[in-house]
Design a protein around this motif. Structure first.
Motif, PDB file in Angstrom:
ATOM      1  N   LEU A  23       0.819  -1.131   0.005  1.00 45.22           N
ATOM      2  CA  LEU A  23       0.104  -0.074  -0.145  1.00 45.22           C
ATOM      3  C   LEU A  23       0.784   1.083   0.006  1.00 45.22           C
ATOM      4  N   TYR A  24       1.956   1.296   0.709  1.00 45.49           N
ATOM      5  CA  TYR A  24       2.755   2.314   0.836  1.00 45.49           C
ATOM      6  C   TYR A  24       3.684   2.420  -0.443  1.00 45.49           C
ATOM      7  N   MET A  25       3.815   1.446  -1.201  1.00 46.21           N
ATOM      8  CA  MET A  25       4.564   1.603  -2.578  1.00 46.21           C
ATOM      9  C   MET A  25       3.584   2.322  -3.621  1.00 46.21           C
ATOM     10  N   SER A  26       2.282   1.649  -3.414  1.00 40.80           N
ATOM     11  CA  SER A  26       1.464   2.312  -4.198  1.00 40.80           C
ATOM     12  C   SER A  26       1.153   3.808  -4.126  1.00 40.80           C
ATOM     13  N   PHE A  27       1.202   4.118  -3.070  1.00 40.45           N
ATOM     14  CA  PHE A  27       1.203   5.918  -2.704  1.00 40.45           C
ATOM     15  C   PHE A  27       2.468   6.741  -3.048  1.00 40.45           C
ATOM     16  N   ALA A  28       3.663   5.782  -2.952  1.00 40.80           N
ATOM     17  CA  ALA A  28       4.685   6.365  -3.394  1.00 40.80           C
ATOM     18  C   ALA A  28       4.916   6.748  -4.828  1.00 40.80           C
ATOM     19  N   MET A  29       3.961   6.191  -5.690  1.00 37.47           N
ATOM     20  CA  MET A  29       3.833   6.402  -7.160  1.00 37.47           C
ATOM     21  C   MET A  29       3.103   7.476  -7.530  1.00 37.47           C
ATOM     22  N   PHE A  30       2.515   8.215  -6.293  1.00 40.41           N
ATOM     23  CA  PHE A  30       1.703   9.564  -6.785  1.00 40.41           C
ATOM     24  C   PHE A  30       2.447  10.494  -7.476  1.00 40.41           C
ATOM     25  N   PHE A  38       2.351  15.921 -16.266  1.00 35.00           N
ATOM     26  CA  PHE A  38       2.536  17.365 -16.416  1.00 35.00           C
ATOM     27  C   PHE A  38       3.561  17.394 -17.650  1.00 35.00           C
ATOM     28  N   VAL A  39       4.384  16.405 -17.685  1.00 36.56           N
ATOM     29  CA  VAL A  39       5.692  16.548 -18.755  1.00 36.56           C
ATOM     30  C   VAL A  39       5.025  16.234 -19.970  1.00 36.56           C
ATOM     31  N   TYR A  40       3.989  15.319 -19.988  1.00 34.96           N
ATOM     32  CA  TYR A  40       3.529  14.898 -21.116  1.00 34.96           C
ATOM     33  C   TYR A  40       2.371  15.754 -21.920  1.00 34.96           C
ATOM     34  N   SER A 170      17.972   6.105  -9.451  1.00 31.15           N
ATOM     35  CA  SER A 170      18.784   7.221  -9.849  1.00 31.15           C
ATOM     36  C   SER A 170      18.160   7.591 -11.315  1.00 31.15           C
ATOM     37  N   ALA A 171      17.886   6.828 -12.115  1.00 34.58           N
ATOM     38  CA  ALA A 171      17.512   7.265 -13.553  1.00 34.58           C
ATOM     39  C   ALA A 171      16.155   8.071 -13.376  1.00 34.58           C
ATOM     40  N   ALA A 172      15.096   7.642 -12.329  1.00 34.93           N
ATOM     41  CA  ALA A 172      13.793   8.401 -12.420  1.00 34.93           C
ATOM     42  C   ALA A 172      14.112   9.569 -12.030  1.00 34.93           C
ATOM     43  N   ILE A 173      15.011   9.748 -10.937  1.00 36.57           N
ATOM     44  CA  ILE A 173      15.287  11.303 -10.429  1.00 36.57           C
ATOM     45  C   ILE A 173      16.081  12.174 -11.632  1.00 36.57           C
ATOM     46  N   ILE A 174      16.871  11.528 -12.330  1.00 39.14           N
ATOM     47  CA  ILE A 174      17.612  12.386 -13.390  1.00 39.14           C
ATOM     48  C   ILE A 174      16.401  12.693 -14.392  1.00 39.14           C
ATOM     49  N   SER A 175      15.741  11.975 -14.622  1.00 43.44           N
ATOM     50  CA  SER A 175      14.865  12.141 -15.949  1.00 43.44           C
ATOM     51  C   SER A 175      13.815  13.188 -15.458  1.00 43.44           C
ATOM     52  N   CYS A 209      10.390   9.202 -16.487  1.00 43.99           N
ATOM     53  CA  CYS A 209      10.140   9.837 -14.963  1.00 43.99           C
ATOM     54  C   CYS A 209       8.970   9.109 -14.417  1.00 43.99           C
ATOM     55  N   ARG A 210       8.294   8.368 -15.280  1.00 45.42           N
ATOM     56  CA  ARG A 210       7.310   7.286 -14.749  1.00 45.42           C
ATOM     57  C   ARG A 210       7.625   6.049 -14.691  1.00 45.42           C
TER      58      ARG A 210
END
Length: 546
Positions: A23-30, A38-40, A170-175, A209-210
């Protein structure tokens, strides 16, 4: 008696298959689903312009809007009933002083002082209306969008390499940082060249980023809950963000403010290491077994479970006995005929589905209905479609379900061309609903056929293929200048081709994702053309190992 094979999913099952940690991981995706929206989609609201426009005549400024249009725009046979790109070649000071409208037979000239736009459709200035990208320049927004997708291709290559080399997190943060920084710089655009460069750079973040965060979330979920958790999360958070976006743009009242409001939040991704863990299967692919075990133990701790020590011991033995090289590259996929064919087919499917998904949003202005309401209604299908697909994907399987959904997408698309106004919006909503489900399946299907060592780079190659196709997506929409229904008809054909590809892909419903190349190759070899998950008499939740 041979020892039981224990993989990371076995540890997850012991740590709690569906508990507080999931459940925590699900909310971490928000944040990441919001970031990709926003990017798209933001560029749509930066460049959209009312098709209802006419030449601006400075001498007519004291008249009402309707009077200015009636005076300045010569009548013609277009759907608006007047010319949007030319005006009368007269002395407008004399026209104003006499109060007589120009004769219809008066010679015309192209607009000399820019354009006026019907503000009831797009009530705020966009870069298109400010720069006059209409008439002979009406392809500029499509070109800028195409260049954005070129940036996405370059970004995917870079981010895919970084993900497999330095980790998914790291890749998610950079992108995401790239999307935020270059999105902010977009407000300094003064012409099509500036704007295209900034959108190219912003495009490098889409949609890495997603997808990188999505892969991390996916790897903490056991196979039997993967579809429901991943798709419900996507449906709720993505739907919320995409529904709110048009009204954010409307509230901002200016394209530059919209660009800032949708770009600055992306910079908060630097806080991601505080709440998002690294991919455990990436750690395993790099031989960092103890670190991956700690991730599983953390899941157990939060879920108030205990992983049996003998299970961990057996997991270490199995992992250390794995003969696969830790630094194999995506090239290995192309050395294995079965795996190569499956990968190429699924890239084709994902490409066609993603291109149709993208272009359908850009055809909203063809529906002859309020742009913001139409966008909201079509976007609102994200949540119910994700909820539905989450609970039927593993029942019917990937193959038969996506085949039916894409055929329905094509049918609804063809029906849409026979209507206008609210009827066309209703058909577009139905088309979007089934396409959303197909898209969710396709997104999840790609990583499910790839081994862990190259899962991120493989997903990014699929994304690169789709981005290459989406370069042409704005021009598909632009084809309406030749025949108004042509964009929808093209997308309907693409959906049918994508549907056919599903028959040639392996069913992955309820199966663990392959850890090694041998696992993936075996899955590809075991594929039968006319066998579907819903026709199996026995559950398929078994290990890929023989």
């Amino acid at each position: 008696m041979s020892e039981q094979h224990v993989d990371f999913d076995s540890l997850l099952s012991a740590a709690g298959e569906l508990g507080p940690y999931q459940l925590y991981m699900s909310f971490a995706m928000f944040p990441f689903y919001t970031f990709v929206v926003f990017v798209y989609f933001t560029q749509i609201f930066l460049t959209e312009v009312s098709p209802n426009h006419w030449c601006r005549i400075p001498e007519l400024e004291n008249l009402t809007e309707i009077e200015r249009r009636d005076y300045a725009a010569p009548p013609d046979e277009s759907r608006f009933g007047y010319s949007r790109c030319s005006t009368y070649d007269v002395n407008w000071a004399d026209i104003v002083s006499t109060g007589n409208k120009p004769d219809r037979k008066t010679p015309t000239i192209p607009c000399q002082h820019g354009w006026e736009f019907n503000k009831s459709e797009i009530p705020y200035p966009t870069i298109t209306s400010e720069m006059g990208w209409v008439c002979d320049k009406d392809s500029y927004p499509a070109t800028a969008q195409a260049i954005y997708f070129v940036g996405s291709i370059i970004g995917s290559l870079i981010i895919g390499y970084l993900a497999d080399r330095y980790g998914r997190l790291s890749a998610a943060i950079i992108s995401t940082l790239m999307g935020g920084i270059f999105g902010i710089l977009t407000i300094f655009s003064n012409n099509i060249y500036d704007f295209s460069v900034y959108r190219f750079l912003t495009g490098t973040a889409y949609d890495s980023c997603r997808i990188m965060a999505y892969l991390i979330c996916l790897e903490f979920i056991v196979p039997k809950h993967r579809s429901s958790v991943a798709n419900v999360t996507f449906g709720v958070f993505y739907c919320l963000a995409v529904i709110v976006l048009p009204w954010i743009a409307l509230a901002c009242g200016d394209w530059k403010i919209t660009a800032l409001v949708t770009s600055i939040p992306l910079l908060t991704v630097i806080l991601a290491p505080l709440y998002l863990p690294e991919s455990p299967k990436w750690l395993l692919s790099k031989g960092r077994v103890d670190e991956a075990i700690k991730k599983a133990e953390r899941v157990a701790e939060v879920n108030k479970k205990v992983i049996p020590p003998e299970l961990i011991k057996q997991f270490k033995v199995n992992t250390l006995n794995c003969k696969e090289a830790k630094d194999m590259s995506i090239i290995e996929v192309f050395k294995r005929p079965y795996l190569r064919n499956i990968f190429l087919i699924i890239c084709l499917q994902y490409t066609l589905v993603a291109m149709t998904f993208d272009a359908l949003f850009r055809t909203i202005n063809l529906l002859d209905f309020n742009f913001f309401i139409s966008f909201t209604l079509i976007s609102s299908t994200e949540l119910p479609s994700s909820l539905v697909v989450a609970f039927i994907m593993d029942v019917f399987g990937r193959r038969v379900l996506i085949f039916v959904l894409l055929v329905l997408t094509s049918i609804f698309g063809i029906i849409t061309t026979f209507f206008s106004g609210w009827q066309s919006v209703a058909c577009a909503v139905a088309m979007r609903f089934v396409l959303n489900m197909a898209y969710n399946i396709s997104v999840q299907w790609v990583p499910e056929v790839l081994p862990a060592a190259v899962r991120a780079s493989g997903v990014n190659i699929a994304h690169i293929c789709s981005s290459f196709a989406m370069i042409f997506s704005p021009y598909i929409v632009y084809s309406e200048v030749y025949y108004r229904s042509l964009p929808i008809l093209i997308l309907s054909v693409c959906s049918l081709v994508a549907a056919a590809t599903a028959l040639f892909l392996p069913e992955t419903a309820n199966k663990v994702m392959p850890q090694t190349f041998d696992d993936a190759e075996k899955q590809a070899k075991d594929h039968k053309l006319w066998v579907f998950a819903c026709s199996w008499s026995k559950p398929v939740n078994k290990d890929l190992k023989t």
